[in-house]
Design a protein around this motif. Structure first.
Motif, PDB file in Angstrom:
ATOM      1  N   MET A   1      49.947   5.853  34.245  1.00 28.71           N
ATOM      2  CA  MET A   1      50.240   4.845  35.232  1.00 28.71           C
ATOM      3  C   MET A   1      49.068   4.771  36.208  1.00 28.71           C
ATOM      4  SD  MET A   1      53.895   4.617  37.020  1.00 28.71           S
ATOM      5  CE  MET A   1      54.672   4.370  35.469  1.00 28.71           C
ATOM      6  N   PRO A   2      47.943   4.234  35.786  1.00 34.57           N
ATOM      7  CA  PRO A   2      46.716   4.285  36.572  1.00 34.57           C
ATOM      8  C   PRO A   2      46.840   3.720  37.980  1.00 34.57           C
ATOM      9  CG  PRO A   2      46.454   2.870  34.628  1.00 34.57           C
ATOM     10  CD  PRO A   2      47.829   3.458  34.587  1.00 34.57           C
ATOM     11  N   ASN A   3      47.088   2.434  38.140  1.00 36.62           N
ATOM     12  CA  ASN A   3      47.159   1.827  39.467  1.00 36.62           C
ATOM     13  C   ASN A   3      48.583   1.558  39.920  1.00 36.62           C
ATOM     14  OD1 ASN A   3      44.639   1.753  40.540  1.00 36.62           O
ATOM     15  ND2 ASN A   3      44.066  -0.142  39.541  1.00 36.62           N
ATOM     16  N   ASP A   4      49.528   1.709  39.021  1.00 43.44           N
ATOM     17  CA  ASP A   4      50.917   1.417  39.353  1.00 43.44           C
ATOM     18  C   ASP A   4      51.575   2.648  39.962  1.00 43.44           C
ATOM     19  OD1 ASP A   4      51.405  -0.623  36.389  1.00 43.44           O
ATOM     20  OD2 ASP A   4      50.618  -1.137  38.352  1.00 43.44           O
ATOM     21  N   ASP A   5      51.566   2.703  41.263  1.00 41.23           N
ATOM     22  CA  ASP A   5      52.141   3.831  41.989  1.00 41.23           C
ATOM     23  C   ASP A   5      53.660   3.713  42.069  1.00 41.23           C
ATOM     24  OD1 ASP A   5      52.160   4.953  45.398  1.00 41.23           O
ATOM     25  OD2 ASP A   5      52.071   6.178  43.599  1.00 41.23           O
ATOM     26  N   ILE A   6      54.210   2.508  41.922  1.00 34.58           N
ATOM     27  CA  ILE A   6      55.636   2.254  42.055  1.00 34.58           C
ATOM     28  C   ILE A   6      56.271   2.149  40.666  1.00 34.58           C
ATOM     29  CG2 ILE A   6      57.392   0.705  43.001  1.00 34.58           C
ATOM     30  CD1 ILE A   6      55.705   1.992  45.168  1.00 34.58           C
ATOM     31  N   MET A   7      57.392   2.874  40.494  1.00 29.16           N
ATOM     32  CA  MET A   7      58.099   2.851  39.211  1.00 29.16           C
ATOM     33  C   MET A   7      59.490   2.243  39.384  1.00 29.16           C
ATOM     34  SD  MET A   7      57.283   6.546  37.472  1.00 29.16           S
ATOM     35  CE  MET A   7      57.728   7.587  38.856  1.00 29.16           C
ATOM     36  N   THR A   8      59.968   1.623  38.329  1.00 26.84           N
ATOM     37  CA  THR A   8      61.343   1.129  38.273  1.00 26.84           C
ATOM     38  C   THR A   8      62.239   2.280  37.811  1.00 26.84           C
ATOM     39  OG1 THR A   8      61.181   0.484  35.967  1.00 26.84           O
ATOM     40  CG2 THR A   8      60.537  -1.183  37.614  1.00 26.84           C
ATOM     41  N   THR A   9      63.536   2.045  37.814  1.00 29.80           N
ATOM     42  CA  THR A   9      64.478   3.058  37.344  1.00 29.80           C
ATOM     43  C   THR A   9      64.216   3.389  35.878  1.00 29.80           C
ATOM     44  OG1 THR A   9      66.120   2.224  38.901  1.00 29.80           O
ATOM     45  CG2 THR A   9      66.931   3.652  37.150  1.00 29.80           C
ATOM     46  N   LYS A  10      63.917   2.374  35.074  1.00 33.71           N
ATOM     47  CA  LYS A  10      63.631   2.609  33.655  1.00 33.71           C
ATOM     48  C   LYS A  10      62.361   3.444  33.493  1.00 33.71           C
ATOM     49  CE  LYS A  10      62.867   0.341  29.189  1.00 33.71           C
ATOM     50  NZ  LYS A  10      62.576   1.629  28.640  1.00 33.71           N
ATOM     51  N   GLU A  11      61.329   3.116  34.255  1.00 34.25           N
ATOM     52  CA  GLU A  11      60.080   3.880  34.180  1.00 34.25           C
ATOM     53  C   GLU A  11      60.280   5.315  34.651  1.00 34.25           C
ATOM     54  OE1 GLU A  11      56.885   0.236  34.796  1.00 34.25           O
ATOM     55  OE2 GLU A  11      57.834   1.132  36.552  1.00 34.25           O
ATOM     56  N   LEU A  12      61.090   5.500  35.693  1.00 34.37           N
ATOM     57  CA  LEU A  12      61.403   6.850  36.157  1.00 34.37           C
ATOM     58  C   LEU A  12      62.131   7.627  35.066  1.00 34.37           C
ATOM     59  CD1 LEU A  12      61.567   8.994  38.435  1.00 34.37           C
ATOM     60  CD2 LEU A  12      63.819   8.012  38.969  1.00 34.37           C
ATOM     61  N   ALA A  13      63.092   6.993  34.446  1.00 34.58           N
ATOM     62  CA  ALA A  13      63.848   7.641  33.371  1.00 34.58           C
ATOM     63  C   ALA A  13      62.917   8.052  32.230  1.00 34.58           C
ATOM     64  CB  ALA A  13      64.941   6.707  32.863  1.00 34.58           C
ATOM     65  N   ASP A  14      62.025   7.166  31.854  1.00 36.69           N
ATOM     66  CA  ASP A  14      61.044   7.489  30.801  1.00 36.69           C
ATOM     67  C   ASP A  14      60.151   8.640  31.238  1.00 36.69           C
ATOM     68  OD1 ASP A  14      62.082   5.446  29.261  1.00 36.69           O
ATOM     69  OD2 ASP A  14      60.476   4.031  29.727  1.00 36.69           O
ATOM     70  N   TYR A  15      59.707   8.611  32.477  1.00 34.64           N
ATOM     71  CA  TYR A  15      58.806   9.634  33.016  1.00 34.64           C
ATOM     72  C   TYR A  15      59.475  11.013  33.026  1.00 34.64           C
ATOM     73  CZ  TYR A  15      55.285  11.614  36.198  1.00 34.64           C
ATOM     74  OH  TYR A  15      54.298  12.377  36.773  1.00 34.64           O
ATOM     75  N   LEU A  16      60.761  11.044  33.426  1.00 35.32           N
ATOM     76  CA  LEU A  16      61.490  12.312  33.492  1.00 35.32           C
ATOM     77  C   LEU A  16      62.177  12.671  32.176  1.00 35.32           C
ATOM     78  CD1 LEU A  16      63.197  11.999  37.005  1.00 35.32           C
ATOM     79  CD2 LEU A  16      61.102  13.245  36.398  1.00 35.32           C
ATOM     80  N   ARG A  17      62.125  11.724  31.230  1.00 32.55           N
ATOM     81  CA  ARG A  17      62.775  11.896  29.922  1.00 32.55           C
ATOM     82  C   ARG A  17      64.267  12.157  30.069  1.00 32.55           C
ATOM     83  NH1 ARG A  17      57.895  15.220  27.144  1.00 32.55           N
ATOM     84  NH2 ARG A  17      56.548  13.416  26.902  1.00 32.55           N
ATOM     85  N   ILE A  18      64.892  11.282  30.869  1.00 32.64           N
ATOM     86  CA  ILE A  18      66.334  11.310  31.049  1.00 32.64           C
ATOM     87  C   ILE A  18      66.850   9.894  30.803  1.00 32.64           C
ATOM     88  CG2 ILE A  18      66.333  13.245  32.693  1.00 32.64           C
ATOM     89  CD1 ILE A  18      66.561  11.218  34.979  1.00 32.64           C
ATOM     90  N   ALA A  19      68.168   9.767  30.698  1.00 30.28           N
ATOM     91  CA  ALA A  19      68.765   8.447  30.496  1.00 30.28           C
ATOM     92  C   ALA A  19      68.585   7.598  31.753  1.00 30.28           C
ATOM     93  CB  ALA A  19      70.251   8.590  30.183  1.00 30.28           C
ATOM     94  N   GLU A  20      68.436   6.306  31.557  1.00 32.55           N
ATOM     95  CA  GLU A  20      68.264   5.396  32.691  1.00 32.55           C
ATOM     96  C   GLU A  20      69.468   5.472  33.627  1.00 32.55           C
ATOM     97  OE1 GLU A  20      67.192   0.694  33.527  1.00 32.55           O
ATOM     98  OE2 GLU A  20      67.173   1.466  31.475  1.00 32.55           O
ATOM     99  N   LYS A  21      70.651   5.611  33.072  1.00 33.01           N
ATOM    100  CA  LYS A  21      71.870   5.729  33.869  1.00 33.01           C
ATOM    101  C   LYS A  21      71.826   6.980  34.758  1.00 33.01           C
ATOM    102  CE  LYS A  21      76.773   5.045  33.033  1.00 33.01           C
ATOM    103  NZ  LYS A  21      77.799   4.871  32.007  1.00 33.01           N
ATOM    104  N   THR A  22      71.294   8.076  34.217  1.00 34.83           N
ATOM    105  CA  THR A  22      71.162   9.318  34.978  1.00 34.83           C
ATOM    106  C   THR A  22      70.164   9.136  36.117  1.00 34.83           C
ATOM    107  OG1 THR A  22      71.699  10.606  33.019  1.00 34.83           O
ATOM    108  CG2 THR A  22      70.620  11.781  34.818  1.00 34.83           C
ATOM    109  N   ALA A  23      69.046   8.472  35.842  1.00 37.34           N
ATOM    110  CA  ALA A  23      68.034   8.210  36.876  1.00 37.34           C
ATOM    111  C   ALA A  23      68.644   7.381  38.006  1.00 37.34           C
ATOM    112  CB  ALA A  23      66.833   7.492  36.277  1.00 37.34           C
ATOM    113  N   TYR A  24      69.431   6.379  37.653  1.00 38.26           N
ATOM    114  CA  TYR A  24      70.083   5.537  38.667  1.00 38.26           C
ATOM    115  C   TYR A  24      71.059   6.374  39.490  1.00 38.26           C
ATOM    116  CZ  TYR A  24      72.590   1.740  40.888  1.00 38.26           C
ATOM    117  OH  TYR A  24      73.150   0.910  41.816  1.00 38.26           O
TER     118      TYR A  24
END
Length: 62
Positions: free
Chosen positions: A1-24
């Motif tokens: 994520m070079p210049n994108d400092d802000i993540m969506t819930t889906k991107e956070l879930a992918d980053y943490l390798r958890i379900a999107e529902k769990t991230a929310y």
């Protein structure tokens, strides 16, 4: 994520390798640092990285 400092819930879930529902749920419960834009959660990658480091330290202390 070079210049994108802000993540969506889906991107956070992918980053943490958890379900999107769990991230929310984590965001709603204040377990991860985030903020809302309208009704959508957003997360700063730097804050998430610091949160991960903090979780690692707390895990070592137990």
């Amino acid at each position: 994520m070079p210049n994108d400092d802000i993540m969506t819930t889906k991107e956070l879930a992918d980053y943490l390798r958890i379900a999107e529902k769990t991230a929310y749920r984590f965001a709603s419960e204040g377990k991860v640092p985030g903020f809302k834009v309208g009704s959508a959660w957003r997360f700063r990658k730097g804050e998430i990285d610091r949160w991960i480091a903090q979780q690692e330290q707390e895990g070592k202390q137990k």
